[in-house]
Design an enzyme around this catalytic site. Structure first.
Site, PDB file in Angstrom:
ATOM      1  N   HIS A   1       0.818  -1.228   0.000  1.00 39.02           N
ATOM      2  CA  HIS A   1       0.000   0.000   0.000  1.00 39.02           C
ATOM      3  C   HIS A   1       0.846   1.270   0.000  1.00 39.02           C
ATOM      4  O   HIS A   1       0.311   2.375  -0.107  1.00 39.02           O
ATOM      5  CB  HIS A   1      -0.926   0.003   1.226  1.00 39.02           C
ATOM      6  CG  HIS A   1      -2.314   0.465   0.909  1.00 39.02           C
ATOM      7  ND1 HIS A   1      -2.577   1.464   0.000  1.00 39.02           N
ATOM      8  CD2 HIS A   1      -3.529   0.053   1.359  1.00 39.02           C
ATOM      9  CE1 HIS A   1      -3.878   1.678  -0.077  1.00 39.02           C
ATOM     10  NE2 HIS A   1      -4.486   0.817   0.739  1.00 39.02           N
TER      11      HIS A   1
ATOM     12  N   ASP B   1      -2.637   1.557  -4.637  1.00 42.02           N
ATOM     13  CA  ASP B   1      -3.885   1.864  -3.952  1.00 42.02           C
ATOM     14  C   ASP B   1      -5.006   1.007  -4.521  1.00 42.02           C
ATOM     15  O   ASP B   1      -4.843   0.311  -5.535  1.00 42.02           O
ATOM     16  CB  ASP B   1      -4.226   3.344  -4.102  1.00 42.02           C
ATOM     17  CG  ASP B   1      -3.175   4.246  -3.461  1.00 42.02           C
ATOM     18  OD1 ASP B   1      -2.756   3.951  -2.338  1.00 42.02           O
ATOM     19  OD2 ASP B   1      -2.765   5.222  -4.118  1.00 42.02           O
TER      20      ASP B   1
END
Length: 467
Positions: free
Chosen positions: A438, A442
């Site tokens: 992350h 995304d």
């Protein structure tokens, strides 16, 4: 110069540019044993694969300078071999191995016992062949299942193959399949060769029948670990398992991945019906032409590679102050062995068609399970694919192969009732799961990537070409 001949140093080789040391796993020879060129001397254990170190000369092993379990730097002398001066063997300086040693990187195996020792009746090492044995077998078109092994655990040595050739048996019998009944070799002046084990017709039939499975693309029975254990002290209710260097490396990498990478996870469901029909149409012809099975993984990997080309950020690594996007798409393929998971790499996967990917997958999977991976096979991966559906899984949360940005798993193909145009139909469905870094990726970009993979898989038609 010793009484047995000129001393030649055995040097710890440079297995790869990134490795500066290796651990002596097990000595396959002891001082006083006669060794031949290419015959394994010891097992080497590295962070990536295990390897056998072959002798570069004929002679007698005189001295072991390193104990089992000791880690040695590249270039260090680990043993000495006495080479008969009259034999015209290469000088000691030529005894050191170089990068070409990488082709002998086979999984750790136990060596041979002194000549004249009876083979182990259980023969647990019979199917483990050294590079020298395999080369001889290929040169003389020999079926190794017909050769009796005199090595430890029934392992076939180079001397066994040479004795088999000298007996004339190699010229009297054709190469057979693993389940064909073995015929005994005629006696000769050479060392006696025992016939291979006879396999009962019922057992042979069972071996040829398809395995039962819960997923449509499970091609073999899941492998169950075989682990040597020792009893726990003071208690019969538990036992101890030694952590191998490879298992320790896996633990270190997994801990590093989980602690450094903020994992996120997402999943998408894919209709595989068209792909199931396409594979069923092509698999028999492909098997006859290529000699290997056409698996679903080749089609799905092609879909992933095409999606990565559309979303290159998936093919990247985190570098603190920048994100490095790799130009080459090198797919790491997770392959389970009896006691670990290895990730050999398909280099430049975007330049291969479906048939080419199928060949690479089959070759790497076979090399992994037979312990024949080279260090080069394990390096350069940029994105990992795992076929968890091969053992019936329908949902998984994979850990990212550090330092890559993502890992994708294909789950088992199962028939489900689904709604199509307000009508219920039975379709072949599968889940595709993605774990992502992350820091780099995304939900939006990964959702679009998975949707592209889904579209690519569902776009296969009966007219799709393999080549």
């Amino acid at each position: 110069m010793s009484e047995q001949g000129k001393l030649t140093d055995v040097i710890m080789p440079q297995l790869a540019e990134s490795l500066v040391s290796a651990t002596i796993g097990k000595w396959l020879k002891k001082p006083g044993d006669t060794v031949e060129q290419y015959e394994p001397l010891c097992d080497l254990i590295t962070d990536k694969v295990n390897a056998e170190l072959p002798s570069t000369v004929d002679g007698t092993l005189v001295e072991l300078l390193v104990e089992e379990g000791e880690t040695v730097s590249v270039g260090a002398v680990i043993a000495r071999i006495a080479v008969p001066v009259a034999g015209g063997s290469a000088p000691a300086g030529e005894a050191s191995a170089d990068a070409d040693f990488a082709h002998t990187a086979t999984q750790a195996a136990y060596g041979t016992v002194p000549a004249g020792t009876a083979p182990d009746a259980d023969a647990p090492m019979r199917a483990r062949y050294s590079p020298a044995v395999q080369t001889l077998a290929q040169q003389h078109n020999i079926d190794l299942t017909a050769v009796s092994g005199t090595g430890l655990g029934g392992r076939i040595t180079r001397k066994d193959v040479l004795a088999y050739i000298e007996s004339g048996a190699a010229n009297r019998r054709p190469v057979r399949t693993a389940v064909a009944a073995a015929q005994p070799a005629a006696p000769s002046a050479a060392p006696s060769v025992q016939p291979a084990l006879q396999i009962p017709p019922a057992a042979a039939k069972e071996m040829l029948e398809p395995v039962r499975h819960s997923g449509l693309h499970l091609s073999e029975s899941p492998r169950i670990p075989t682990i040597e254990v020792e009893s726990g002290q003071g208690s019969s209710s538990e036992y101890l398992i030694d952590v191998t260097p490879i298992r320790n490396t896996i633990a270190t990498r997994m801990r590093q991945s989980v602690s450094e990478i903020p994992h996120a996870w997402t999943m998408i469901e894919v209709d595989m019906t068209n792909l199931v029909q396409l594979r069923h149409k092509l698999k028999d012809d492909f098997k006859r032409k290529e000699g290997i099975n056409l698996t679903y993984l080749a089609f799905m990997m092609k879909a992933v590679v095409s999606a990565i080309k559309d979303y290159p950020i998936m093919n990247s690594v985190w570098a603190v102050d920048k994100i490095i996007v790799k130009r080459d798409i090198n797919i790491s393929l997770a392959v389970g062995t009896e006691d670990s998971v290895m990730t050999p790499v398909i280099k430049k996967a975007d330049q291969k068609n479906i048939a080419g990917l199928a060949r690479e997958i089959d070759e790497l999977a076979q090399k992994t399970r037979e312990g024949k991976l080279r260090l080069d096979d394990m390096q350069g991966g940029t994105f990992t694919v795992n076929n968890t559906g091969s053992f019936g899984s329908i949902l998984s949360y994979p850990i990212i192969n550090y330092p890559q940005a993502a890992i994708l798993t294909f789950e088992s193909i199962v028939k489900k009732p689904v709604v199509i145009n307000d009508m219920i139909a039975v379709r072949s469905m599968a889940n595709i799961c993605l774990s992502l870094d992350h820091r780099i990726l995304d939900g939006v970009i990964c959702g679009r990537f998975l949707q592209r993979v889904k579209d690519n898989i569902e776009s296969y038609t009966p007219d799709t070409k393999l080549y």
